[in-house]
Design a protein around this motif. Structure first.
Motif, PDB file in Angstrom:
ATOM      1  N   ALA A 195      14.729  80.076  45.577  1.00 11.85           N
ATOM      2  CA  ALA A 195      14.427  81.542  46.064  1.00 11.85           C
ATOM      3  C   ALA A 195      13.053  81.799  46.806  1.00 11.85           C
ATOM      4  N   VAL A 196      12.098  81.242  46.193  1.00 15.36           N
ATOM      5  CA  VAL A 196      10.736  81.517  46.666  1.00 15.36           C
ATOM      6  C   VAL A 196      10.375  80.611  47.827  1.00 15.36           C
ATOM      7  N   HIS A 197      11.032  79.405  47.750  1.00 11.66           N
ATOM      8  CA  HIS A 197      10.978  78.495  48.639  1.00 11.66           C
ATOM      9  C   HIS A 197      11.254  79.101  50.041  1.00 11.66           C
ATOM     10  N   VAL A 198      12.712  79.668  50.204  1.00  7.94           N
ATOM     11  CA  VAL A 198      13.340  79.891  51.319  1.00  7.94           C
ATOM     12  C   VAL A 198      12.716  81.298  51.709  1.00  7.94           C
ATOM     13  N   THR A 199      12.258  81.995  50.767  1.00  4.92           N
ATOM     14  CA  THR A 199      11.636  83.358  51.122  1.00  4.92           C
ATOM     15  C   THR A 199      10.164  83.145  51.880  1.00  4.92           C
ATOM     16  N   LEU A 200       9.414  82.075  51.278  1.00  3.20           N
ATOM     17  CA  LEU A 200       8.115  81.770  51.812  1.00  3.20           C
ATOM     18  C   LEU A 200       8.473  81.124  53.170  1.00  3.20           C
ATOM     19  N   GLY A 201       9.516  80.334  53.353  1.00  2.00           N
ATOM     20  CA  GLY A 201       9.822  79.847  54.562  1.00  2.00           C
ATOM     21  C   GLY A 201      10.160  80.668  56.004  1.00  2.00           C
ATOM     22  N   VAL A 202      10.651  81.682  55.468  1.00  2.00           N
ATOM     23  CA  VAL A 202      10.848  82.887  56.572  1.00  2.00           C
ATOM     24  C   VAL A 202       9.685  83.452  56.719  1.00  2.00           C
ATOM     25  N   LEU A 203       8.817  83.777  55.881  1.00  2.00           N
ATOM     26  CA  LEU A 203       7.470  84.064  56.096  1.00  2.00           C
ATOM     27  C   LEU A 203       6.488  83.214  57.187  1.00  2.00           C
ATOM     28  N   ILE A 204       6.848  81.948  56.816  1.00  2.00           N
ATOM     29  CA  ILE A 204       6.201  80.998  57.549  1.00  2.00           C
ATOM     30  C   ILE A 204       6.463  80.816  59.008  1.00  2.00           C
ATOM     31  N   ALA A 205       7.751  81.007  59.027  1.00  2.00           N
ATOM     32  CA  ALA A 205       8.374  80.846  60.516  1.00  2.00           C
ATOM     33  C   ALA A 205       8.038  82.096  61.180  1.00  2.00           C
ATOM     34  N   SER A 206       7.938  83.228  60.569  1.00  2.00           N
ATOM     35  CA  SER A 206       7.289  84.305  61.277  1.00  2.00           C
ATOM     36  C   SER A 206       5.840  84.377  61.431  1.00  2.00           C
ATOM     37  N   ALA A 207       5.159  83.620  60.823  1.00  2.00           N
ATOM     38  CA  ALA A 207       3.750  83.564  60.898  1.00  2.00           C
ATOM     39  C   ALA A 207       3.293  82.438  62.023  1.00  2.00           C
ATOM     40  N   VAL A 208       3.985  81.374  62.197  1.00  2.00           N
ATOM     41  CA  VAL A 208       4.052  80.305  63.218  1.00  2.00           C
ATOM     42  C   VAL A 208       4.358  81.004  64.482  1.00  2.00           C
ATOM     43  N   THR A 209       5.212  82.046  64.655  1.00  2.00           N
ATOM     44  CA  THR A 209       5.684  82.553  65.651  1.00  2.00           C
ATOM     45  C   THR A 209       4.314  83.331  66.207  1.00  2.00           C
ATOM     46  N   LEU A 210       3.801  84.190  65.305  1.00  2.00           N
ATOM     47  CA  LEU A 210       2.644  84.980  65.805  1.00  2.00           C
ATOM     48  C   LEU A 210       1.361  84.185  66.300  1.00  2.00           C
ATOM     49  N   LEU A 211       1.099  82.920  65.487  1.00  2.00           N
ATOM     50  CA  LEU A 211       0.316  82.008  65.798  1.00  2.00           C
ATOM     51  C   LEU A 211       0.206  81.341  67.151  1.00  2.00           C
ATOM     52  N   VAL A 212       1.507  81.038  67.412  1.00  2.00           N
ATOM     53  CA  VAL A 212       1.789  80.510  68.646  1.00  2.00           C
ATOM     54  C   VAL A 212       1.422  81.571  70.069  1.00  2.00           C
ATOM     55  N   MET A 213       1.968  82.947  69.621  1.00  2.00           N
ATOM     56  CA  MET A 213       2.032  83.919  70.528  1.00  2.00           C
ATOM     57  C   MET A 213       0.335  84.281  70.651  1.00  2.00           C
ATOM     58  N   ARG A 214      -0.470  84.042  69.830  1.00  2.00           N
ATOM     59  CA  ARG A 214      -1.870  84.431  70.024  1.00  2.00           C
ATOM     60  C   ARG A 214      -2.580  83.154  70.627  1.00  2.00           C
ATOM     61  N   ALA A 215      -2.105  82.012  70.331  1.00  2.00           N
ATOM     62  CA  ALA A 215      -2.776  80.873  71.107  1.00  2.00           C
ATOM     63  C   ALA A 215      -2.492  80.850  72.572  1.00  2.00           C
ATOM     64  N   TRP A 216      -1.357  81.485  72.778  1.00  2.00           N
ATOM     65  CA  TRP A 216      -1.064  81.481  74.152  1.00  2.00           C
ATOM     66  C   TRP A 216      -1.423  82.503  74.976  1.00  2.00           C
ATOM     67  N   THR A 217      -1.917  83.676  74.379  1.00  2.00           N
ATOM     68  CA  THR A 217      -2.488  84.975  75.018  1.00  2.00           C
ATOM     69  C   THR A 217      -3.790  85.003  75.072  1.00  2.00           C
ATOM     70  N   MET A 218      -4.615  84.421  74.204  1.00  4.95           N
ATOM     71  CA  MET A 218      -6.133  84.644  74.262  1.00  4.95           C
ATOM     72  C   MET A 218      -6.825  84.155  75.451  1.00  4.95           C
ATOM     73  N   PRO A 219      -7.791  84.594  75.675  1.00  6.49           N
ATOM     74  CA  PRO A 219      -8.446  84.342  76.858  1.00  6.49           C
ATOM     75  C   PRO A 219      -9.324  83.105  76.692  1.00  6.49           C
ATOM     76  N   VAL A 220      -9.817  82.465  77.702  1.00  4.74           N
ATOM     77  CA  VAL A 220     -10.767  81.277  77.494  1.00  4.74           C
ATOM     78  C   VAL A 220     -11.955  81.665  76.909  1.00  4.74           C
ATOM     79  N   PRO A 221     -12.653  81.105  75.815  1.00  7.22           N
ATOM     80  CA  PRO A 221     -13.928  81.494  75.364  1.00  7.22           C
ATOM     81  C   PRO A 221     -15.015  81.054  76.682  1.00  7.22           C
TER      82      PRO A 221
END
Length: 146
Positions: free
Chosen positions: A103-129
């Motif tokens: 139950a916790v494994h599946v719930t955390l998996g959903v949260l991780i999938a959401s966080a990975v989506t956010l991480l990718v979105m931020r990686a592709w929209t950040m300006p070049v340092p």
């Protein structure tokens, strides 16, 4: 005289971080598919799910290392913090799976999938340092001592 094109200092770090984050998202999609296959009765999918979990931790570490490099050349602290939290979550996810806390494994998996989506979105929209960050100067200008 060199034949290199002028590039901002952080372009390579940003490209590596984008690639690592995107690879993490692809392994996340595979992980969801393998987990769904197992739940649907394809018990061979569990072996792939287990193997891909290890791959995800390695790719998560690569994402974290790329975020550290990105920060070093002037990128955001948020990338380091998010990537570090992702590695912790992935390791915790593996422990929960091994211990069969489903139950916790599946719930955390959903949260991780959401966080990975956010991480990718931020990686592709950040300006070049543009360069390494310098500490901000605060306070008043120094006054002559008499």
């Amino acid at each position: 005289m060199t034949n290199e094109s002028p590039r901002p200092r952080g372009a390579r770090a940003r490209a590596l971080h984008r690639g690592a984050a995107t690879l993490l998202a692809l392994t996340m999609l595979l992980q969801v598919g393998f987990g769904a296959g197992y739940i649907s009765g394809d018990y061979d999918s569990m072996d792939m799910h287990r193997l891909n979990a290890r791959v995800m931790v390695v790719v998560g570490l690569l994402t974290f290392i790329s975020a550290l490099w990105l920060r070093r050349v002037g990128g955001p602290v948020r990338a380091v913090a998010t990537s570090a939290a992702m590695v912790v979550a992935l390791v915790l996810q593996m422990v929960l799976g091994v211990e069969r806390v489903v139950a916790v494994h599946v719930t955390l998996g959903v949260l991780i999938a959401s966080a990975v989506t956010l991480l990718v979105m931020r990686a592709w929209t950040m300006p070049v340092p543009t360069g390494a960050r310098r500490p901000a100067v605060t306070g008043r200008a120094s006054e002559p001592v008499s």
